[in-house]
Design an enzyme around this catalytic site. Structure first.
Site, PDB file in Angstrom:
ATOM      1  N   ASN A  79       2.266  10.393  -1.898  1.00  0.00           N
ATOM      2  CA  ASN A  79       3.690  10.049  -1.943  1.00  0.00           C
ATOM      3  C   ASN A  79       4.100   9.716  -3.383  1.00  0.00           C
ATOM      4  O   ASN A  79       4.336   8.558  -3.727  1.00  0.00           O
ATOM      5  CB  ASN A  79       3.977   8.878  -0.999  1.00  0.00           C
ATOM      6  CG  ASN A  79       5.444   8.647  -0.773  1.00  0.00           C
ATOM      7  OD1 ASN A  79       6.297   9.166  -1.489  1.00  0.00           O
ATOM      8  ND2 ASN A  79       5.752   7.839   0.235  1.00  0.00           N
ATOM      9  N   TYR A 130       7.661   2.343  -7.319  1.00  0.00           N
ATOM     10  CA  TYR A 130       6.948   1.082  -7.459  1.00  0.00           C
ATOM     11  C   TYR A 130       6.534   0.828  -8.901  1.00  0.00           C
ATOM     12  O   TYR A 130       6.605  -0.289  -9.387  1.00  0.00           O
ATOM     13  CB  TYR A 130       5.749   1.044  -6.509  1.00  0.00           C
ATOM     14  CG  TYR A 130       6.171   1.228  -5.067  1.00  0.00           C
ATOM     15  CD1 TYR A 130       7.288   0.586  -4.556  1.00  0.00           C
ATOM     16  CD2 TYR A 130       5.464   2.066  -4.223  1.00  0.00           C
ATOM     17  CE1 TYR A 130       7.688   0.762  -3.248  1.00  0.00           C
ATOM     18  CE2 TYR A 130       5.856   2.246  -2.907  1.00  0.00           C
ATOM     19  CZ  TYR A 130       6.966   1.597  -2.428  1.00  0.00           C
ATOM     20  OH  TYR A 130       7.362   1.774  -1.125  1.00  0.00           O
ATOM     21  N   GLU A 136       0.856  -1.178   0.000  1.00  0.00           N
ATOM     22  CA  GLU A 136       0.000   0.000   0.000  1.00  0.00           C
ATOM     23  C   GLU A 136       0.893   1.230   0.000  1.00  0.00           C
ATOM     24  O   GLU A 136       1.981   1.217   0.580  1.00  0.00           O
ATOM     25  CB  GLU A 136      -0.896   0.061   1.252  1.00  0.00           C
ATOM     26  CG  GLU A 136      -1.983  -0.982   1.311  1.00  0.00           C
ATOM     27  CD  GLU A 136      -1.514  -2.307   1.894  1.00  0.00           C
ATOM     28  OE1 GLU A 136      -2.209  -3.318   1.677  1.00  0.00           O
ATOM     29  OE2 GLU A 136      -0.452  -2.339   2.553  1.00  0.00           O
TER      30      GLU A 136
END
Length: 189
Positions: A139, A146, A134
């Protein structure tokens, strides 16, 4: 803390032995940094980073409980100083990146990417076929990391994170399939 494009293949690796240092190929800027399993003696340094990096940090008790539960917990050191850490749980063919943090002042040096790569190798070595995490929508640096690493957004958890003024922030849920080595044998698309 993530998002992504198409999942990428990771080389098969063995899970590192307890107490072992992990080698992850790195650019020149990272050659002086090393990865090793976290120890209870590291908790003071880890908590200093956690409290500097996050407005709603994990507690020392949570960190200690993860360590005692046997989660894969790694620190990244440079010149004897801890500059990042990661926490990963593995169970029933799945892994979950629970925490990935680079010390404030060391962002943008490739440390987070290196730690994530190490956690993915640990996940594969532990038999995981997919990895979840998560990330806060607020952010963007983590989301970009990611996505570049092959994670894809698969959903949202409403009001998952605490936020300023007693508010809540959604979590972006991301996942990555750890594809088998036979993917290299597939014809190009």
């Amino acid at each position: 803390r993530r998002r992504g494009g198409q999942a990428r293949t990771l080389a098969a690796v063995e899970a590192p032995a307890p107490g072992a240092r992990m080698s992850v190929a790195a650019p020149a800027a990272l050659r002086d940094a090393s990865l090793r399993p976290m120890r209870e003696a590291d908790l003071d340094a880890v908590m200093r980073i956690e409290e500097q990096a996050y407005p709603f940090p994990w507690t020392r008790g949570i960190m200690r409980d993860c360590l005692h539960a046997g989660y894969a917990m790694w620190v990244q050191e440079r010149a004897g100083e801890i500059v990042g850490y990661g926490v990963l749980s593995i169970a029933v063919g799945e892994a979950h990146v629970l925490n990935l943090c680079t010390a404030p002042g060391h962002e943008g040096e490739g440390l987070g990417r290196r730690m994530l790569q190490a956690l993915l190798r640990v996940a594969r070595g532990g038999g995981a076929q997919r990895v979840f995490l998560e990330v806060r929508p607020s952010n963007p640096r983590a989301i970009a990391l990611y996505e570049r690493s092959g994670f894809n957004e698969i959903g949202r958890r409403p009001r998952y994170y605490p936020a300023a003024d007693h508010g809540r922030e959604d979590a972006i849920v991301m996942a990555m399939e750890l594809l088998g080595d036979d993917i290299a044998k597939m014809p190009p698309l």
